[in-house]
Design a protein around this motif. Structure first.
Motif, short mmCIF file in Angstrom:
data_model
loop_
_atom_site.label_atom_id
_atom_site.label_comp_id
_atom_site.label_asym_id
_atom_site.label_seq_id
_atom_site.Cartn_x
_atom_site.Cartn_y
_atom_site.Cartn_z
N CYS A 13 -9.58 -4.73 -11.16
CA CYS A 13 -8.41 -4.77 -9.86
C CYS A 13 -7.59 -4.19 -10.10
N HIS A 39 -5.84 -0.92 -7.15
CA HIS A 39 -4.63 -0.55 -6.53
C HIS A 39 -4.07 0.21 -7.73
N CYS A 71 -9.57 -17.59 -9.31
CA CYS A 71 -9.29 -15.91 -9.22
C CYS A 71 -10.54 -15.77 -9.00
N ARG A 83 -10.38 -11.50 -7.86
CA ARG A 83 -9.42 -11.57 -5.69
C ARG A 83 -8.14 -12.23 -6.12
N LEU A 84 -7.23 -11.39 -5.72
CA LEU A 84 -5.73 -11.61 -5.47
C LEU A 84 -5.22 -12.19 -4.17
N ASN A 85 -4.37 -14.02 -4.15
CA ASN A 85 -4.44 -13.83 -3.32
C ASN A 85 -3.47 -12.97 -2.50
N GLU A 86 -2.79 -13.20 -0.93
CA GLU A 86 -2.18 -12.84 -0.64
C GLU A 86 -1.18 -12.32 -0.77
N VAL A 87 0.02 -13.04 -1.65
CA VAL A 87 1.22 -13.20 -2.30
C VAL A 87 1.25 -12.51 -3.23
N GLU A 142 -1.52 -10.01 -3.99
CA GLU A 142 -1.45 -8.56 -4.47
C GLU A 142 -0.55 -8.36 -3.50
N ARG A 143 0.68 -8.83 -2.97
CA ARG A 143 1.71 -8.15 -2.67
C ARG A 143 2.99 -7.50 -3.94
N ARG A 146 0.52 -4.50 -5.43
CA ARG A 146 0.86 -3.27 -4.65
C ARG A 146 2.17 -2.96 -4.54
N THR A 200 1.43 -17.80 -8.59
CA THR A 200 1.55 -17.77 -7.14
C THR A 200 -0.19 -18.64 -6.97
#
Length: 118
Positions: free
Chosen positions: A10, A14, A62, A69-73, A75-76, A79, A100
């Protein structure tokens, strides 16, 4: 596939995303972020699956099949890891991701108000 390897994959995805965005106008931010993510991936792949951070991520659900898999927070966070500011190492990134997530909630047992002790 080991959970630590899924995390590393993952983070590598990124990192490649960041490398593909690099250009002369970004003052090296994309490359710096990519290198930090690759460093974190190398760190993650060597962790045992019973490491506290991996156990926490697993308990939160996860891992799905062969994918982390990353949640939205989270992933931010990934990134923008080391994009603007260089703070923290690979362990700090994994800890930030773990912070998170919450483990799935188990519905309360409906006991009609009676004590569970007999």
């Amino acid at each position: 596939m080991r959970n630590s390897r899924m995390i590393a994959e993952c983070l590598r995805r990124h990192a490649w995303w960041r490398l593909n965005r690099a250009d002369a106008r970004d003052d090296g931010r994309n490359a710096r972020s990519a290198v930090a993510l690759l460093d974190a991936a190398a760190y993650a792949v060597d962790l045992p699956d019973d490491a506290a951070v991996i156990t926490r991520l697993a308990a939160a659900g996860c891992f799905s099949g062969d994918e982390f898999r990353l949640n939205e927070v989270a992933e931010r966070i990934v990134r923008f890891w080391h994009y603007e500011e260089v703070m923290g190492g690979p362990a700090d990134l994994l800890t930030a991701i773990a912070e998170t997530v919450q483990p799935p909630k188990i519905p309360a047992q409906r006991d009609g108000g009676r004590s569970l002790r007999r």
